[in-house]
Scaffold this active site. Sequence first.
Site, short mmCIF file in Angstrom:
data_model
loop_
_atom_site.label_atom_id
_atom_site.label_comp_id
_atom_site.label_asym_id
_atom_site.label_seq_id
_atom_site.Cartn_x
_atom_site.Cartn_y
_atom_site.Cartn_z
N ASP A 1 17.04 -0.46 12.29
CA ASP A 1 15.82 0.30 12.57
C ASP A 1 14.78 -0.65 13.16
O ASP A 1 14.78 -1.84 12.82
CB ASP A 1 15.27 0.94 11.27
CG ASP A 1 14.52 2.23 11.54
OD1 ASP A 1 13.51 2.17 12.25
OD2 ASP A 1 14.94 3.29 11.03
N VAL B 1 17.31 -0.53 19.31
CA VAL B 1 18.61 -0.29 19.95
C VAL B 1 18.52 -0.10 21.46
O VAL B 1 19.55 -0.02 22.13
CB VAL B 1 19.36 0.93 19.32
CG1 VAL B 1 19.69 0.66 17.87
CG2 VAL B 1 18.58 2.23 19.48
N LYS C 1 32.85 1.01 21.87
CA LYS C 1 34.03 0.77 22.71
C LYS C 1 34.63 -0.60 22.39
O LYS C 1 35.84 -0.74 22.22
CB LYS C 1 33.60 0.86 24.18
CG LYS C 1 34.71 0.74 25.17
CD LYS C 1 34.20 1.21 26.54
CE LYS C 1 34.95 0.51 27.65
NZ LYS C 1 34.22 -0.65 28.19
N ALA D 1 23.41 12.03 16.60
CA ALA D 1 22.52 13.07 16.08
C ALA D 1 21.91 13.80 17.26
O ALA D 1 20.93 13.36 17.84
CB ALA D 1 21.43 12.43 15.24
N TYR E 1 12.17 14.44 24.57
CA TYR E 1 13.12 14.48 23.45
C TYR E 1 14.35 15.29 23.85
O TYR E 1 15.49 14.83 23.77
CB TYR E 1 12.44 15.10 22.24
CG TYR E 1 13.28 15.16 20.98
CD1 TYR E 1 13.69 14.01 20.33
CD2 TYR E 1 13.62 16.40 20.42
CE1 TYR E 1 14.44 14.07 19.15
CE2 TYR E 1 14.35 16.47 19.23
CZ TYR E 1 14.75 15.30 18.61
OH TYR E 1 15.48 15.38 17.45
N LYS F 1 18.18 13.90 24.43
CA LYS F 1 19.28 14.35 23.58
C LYS F 1 20.38 15.00 24.41
O LYS F 1 21.56 14.88 24.09
CB LYS F 1 18.76 15.32 22.51
CG LYS F 1 17.86 14.64 21.46
CD LYS F 1 18.65 13.70 20.57
CE LYS F 1 17.83 13.15 19.42
NZ LYS F 1 18.58 12.20 18.59
N ARG G 1 4.83 18.06 11.48
CA ARG G 1 5.76 19.17 11.32
C ARG G 1 5.19 20.20 10.35
O ARG G 1 4.37 19.87 9.49
CB ARG G 1 7.10 18.67 10.79
CG ARG G 1 7.80 17.85 11.82
CD ARG G 1 9.22 17.58 11.47
NE ARG G 1 9.92 17.29 12.69
CZ ARG G 1 10.47 18.21 13.47
NH1 ARG G 1 10.44 19.48 13.13
NH2 ARG G 1 11.06 17.86 14.60
N1 UDP Z 1 3.55 24.67 13.04
C1 UDP Z 1 2.46 25.29 12.49
N2 UDP Z 1 1.51 24.53 11.86
C2 UDP Z 1 1.59 23.19 11.74
C3 UDP Z 1 2.70 22.54 12.29
C4 UDP Z 1 3.67 23.31 12.94
O1 UDP Z 1 2.34 26.52 12.57
O2 UDP Z 1 0.66 22.57 11.16
C5 UDP Z 1 4.56 25.49 13.72
C6 UDP Z 1 5.07 24.95 15.05
O3 UDP Z 1 4.24 25.35 16.13
C7 UDP Z 1 6.45 25.56 15.12
C8 UDP Z 1 6.89 25.64 13.67
O4 UDP Z 1 5.71 25.54 12.89
O5 UDP Z 1 6.39 26.87 15.65
C9 UDP Z 1 7.83 24.52 13.26
O6 UDP Z 1 7.27 23.33 13.69
P1 UDP Z 1 7.92 21.91 13.40
O7 UDP Z 1 7.11 20.89 14.11
O8 UDP Z 1 8.11 21.76 11.94
O9 UDP Z 1 9.38 21.99 14.02
P2 UDP Z 1 9.96 22.37 15.46
O10 UDP Z 1 8.95 23.11 16.28
O11 UDP Z 1 10.34 21.09 16.09
O12 UDP Z 1 11.09 23.24 15.09
#
Ligand code: UDP
Length: 315
Positions: free
Chosen positions: A34, A60, A108, A117, A148, A152, A189
């Site tokens: 990490d 990495v 490899k 992931a 992102y 991915k 999140r």
């Molecule tokens: N979200 C929200 N309030 C917050 C943070 C996120 O309503 O304080 C919403 C965000 O817009 C999304 C959902 O919750 O629609 C999940 O967001 P997260 O960032 O957890 O995951 P991802 O969008 O990457 O699935």
Amino acid sequence: MGQKRVLITGAAGFIGSHLCDRFIKEGLQVIGMDNLSTGSMKNIEHLFPKKDFEFYFHDVTKFVHVPGKLDCILHFASPASPIDYLKIPIQTLKVGSLGTHNLLGLAKEKKSRFLIASTSEIYGDPNVHPQTEEYWGNVNPIGPRGVYDEAKRFMEAITMAYHTYHGLDTRIVRIFNTYGPRMRLNDGRALPAFIGQAIRGEDITVFGDGSQTRSFCYVDDQVEGIFRLLMSDYTMPVNIGNPDEITIKEFAEEIIKLTGTNQKIVYKPLPTDDPKQRQPDITKAKKILGWEPKISRKEGLKITYNYFKKIIDNK
Ligand code: UDP
């Protein structure tokens, strides 16, 4: 054959650190790698006294060297929240592209099994619901999530190319929203945000009208799915996630209830390209890996709440 040796990148991260725990428990030697750009030593410090654990502080995206044999490489290094993509977009692109290329070269050379992931983000704002592995996705390459999502997608492409061209033994897991202890409290999140706000007595910030959906998988279930995929001989992508879908508004209400607080919900603008719905089709995981999630949101949230409560109380 002797003891198996596995390299886990992103070892100090949320899912990476849980994978380290699992592989140590299974009796393997684990090398955690990490650069701590989004990970935390706190997630793995309990592993340092163990004879089967080594830690390499390394980025990495630079040439990766690990002496000795490596039976498996699991590439879990990457920022994984929308706030991080905005803060470190170039690193996000590099770890998925250059980082994956370096690790494929290492795999490899060492003849290692290689697992990446990947993510439900490769489906973008999906037009197919629930999302099956056959769906190609609906991604905006130049939006804020593009760094992102496209990294991915490239990661899957280059991993498949090494599989078909070099005969490398590869696995691709598409991870859907996962939660549990060791998530960062302030990574932006929904889940840590809502629990943190409820504990601190702040308003719960729902983005948009809260009608967008997600399906949340507890980390132990996720790790079990990844472990089974690695041990299987299936080389095509597999969705791992919990199909129990909920709107974000209902989710906020569930957390208010769980925490026993009386917080009110406030509505904030919906971020650009925020997917409207997301639910994994896990038919493949069930059939091929005999896997399905075991931990309900109620149970998982309780454990996660206790984890965040301790962190906030100790501050
Ligand atoms: N979200 C929200 N309030 C917050 C943070 C996120 O309503 O304080 C919403 C965000 O817009 C999304 C959902 O919750 O629609 C999940 O967001 P997260 O960032 O957890 O995951 P991802 O969008 O990457 O699935």
